[in-house]
Design an enzyme around this catalytic site. Structure first.
Site, PDB file in Angstrom:
ATOM      1  N   SER A  65     -10.227 -16.052 -50.035  1.00 36.83           N
ATOM      2  CA  SER A  65      -9.932 -14.751 -49.442  1.00 36.83           C
ATOM      3  C   SER A  65      -9.020 -14.901 -48.234  1.00 36.83           C
ATOM      4  O   SER A  65      -7.907 -15.378 -48.366  1.00 36.83           O
ATOM      5  CB  SER A  65     -11.234 -14.032 -49.098  1.00 36.83           C
ATOM      6  OG  SER A  65     -11.068 -12.635 -49.210  1.00 36.83           O
ATOM      7  N   LYS A  68     -15.246  12.348 -39.103  1.00 32.11           N
ATOM      8  CA  LYS A  68     -15.468  11.589 -37.875  1.00 32.11           C
ATOM      9  C   LYS A  68     -16.707  10.696 -38.042  1.00 32.11           C
ATOM     10  O   LYS A  68     -17.751  11.146 -38.490  1.00 32.11           O
ATOM     11  CB  LYS A  68     -15.663  12.552 -36.686  1.00 32.11           C
ATOM     12  CG  LYS A  68     -15.992  11.869 -35.377  1.00 32.11           C
ATOM     13  CD  LYS A  68     -14.864  10.954 -34.935  1.00 32.11           C
ATOM     14  CE  LYS A  68     -15.203  10.305 -33.593  1.00 32.11           C
ATOM     15  NZ  LYS A  68     -14.171   9.324 -33.204  1.00 32.11           N
TER      16      LYS A  68
END
Length: 317
Positions: free
Chosen positions: A120, A172
């Site tokens: 990765s 949010k």
């Protein structure tokens, strides 16, 4: 003087002798450790091949970036070998280290040396080298991005705890561990993940000179052995130091140049002392005698990483 008093004095002398010898050994050991540490700094003044080891979880590492910048600017460094043993880490951390390694490669040859594992974000860093060398059984790949967060809403319900929130807009502070995400929140996070993923795939395609379709096929999160990675063109060579030296020789770097590891020198006297003591314990074998090695598994990296993560995780259920 009676016999008991004489025996007490002999025991006291033996104790004093033991502590004097132990103190002398510690002083000698620290002196040797200091010499070993300072010798590394002195070795940087003569022409050499710099080695940088990147291990464990990859994060935004300011010290490492500064070290790579010093290597790029050093006239004594004729080439650099980046030895990687990492399951990955934050995508942003990998991006910054990748760019710092490329800055070195603009001035001198750079070899990426994949050890046990470079997956990765670890593989992302490896692609920054001019060439990639790996062992036949090394593990690499796992090209992708992941975003994880816990869900504790059910546990809170069982405990009779509720959370009220008032926010400026629906997205949010999403996603939240306190309630399942809305479909809009899922789409927002997935859009962010896929944007970073596309950047990662493009990077692999460019650095490995692969058609994007081929890079995309290899970027499904799969891991590969070194042998498989060679067939997939994710690495260039199987081998180790001999192959690294041969590559650098082809770039005009003498095989006789010493390879000097550039370490994190630390920034305070307390860190320096801890490093010296650690070196002394390692060299004398006291770690094994005192059972300190058994504590290593409990002193690992951070359990939680901030931001998007490019990491190969082992042992997940």
């Amino acid at each position: 003087m009676d016999q008991s008093a004489i025996a007490d004095r002999r025991r006291l002398r033996r104790k004093l002798t033991f502590w004097r010898v132990l103190t002398l050994l510690v002083i000698i050991g620290l002196g040797f450790a200091v010499y070993r540490m300072s010798a590394g700094e002195g070795g940087r003044a003569t022409p050499h091949v710099a080695q940088v080891k990147i291990t464990g979880m990859i994060q935004d590492d300011t010290e490492l970036l500064e070290r790579l910048d010093r290597i790029a600017e050093s006239d004594s460094v004729k080439a650099m070998v980046v030895s990687i043993s990492s399951p990955g880490g934050t995508t942003y951390g990998g991006e910054r280290i990748f760019k710092a390694i490329r800055a070195v490669a603009e001035k001198k040859p750079v070899v990426s040396d994949i050890r046990t594992l470079a997956a990765s974000a670890g593989y992302m860093i490896a692609t920054a080298g001019d060439t990639i060398v790996a062992g036949e059984s090394s593990i690499t790949g796992s090209i992708g991005v992941i975003f994880q967060y816990p869900q504790i809403a059910e546990m809170m319900d069982n405990l009779g705890i509720s959370l009220e929130e008032i926010k400026s807009s629906p997205l949010k502070a999403e996603p939240s561990p306190f309630h399942p995400p809305s479909e809009e929140a899922r789409q927002m996070i997935r859009s962010m993940i896929m944007d970073s993923y596309d950047w990662f795939v493009d990077l692999v395609a460019e650095r490995r000179n692969l058609p994007r379709d081929e890079a995309l096929r290899l970027s499904d999160g799969s891991i590969f052995t070194g042998r498989q990675a060679l067939q997939a063109k994710l690495i260039d060579t199987l081998g180790g130091e001999d192959e690294i030296r041969a590559y650098l020789a082809g770039k005009g770097v003498s095989e006789d140049l010493p390879m000097v590891e550039w370490k994190d020198d630390g920034s305070s006297s307390s860190i320096w002392f801890a490093q010296a003591m650690s070196e002394f314990v390692r060299l004398t074998g006291l770690g094994r005698m005192l059972g300190l090695d058994s504590m290593r598994p409990w002193m690992g990296e951070k359990l939680f990483l901030d931001g998007l993560v490019s990491v190969w995780q082992v042992g997940r259920d």
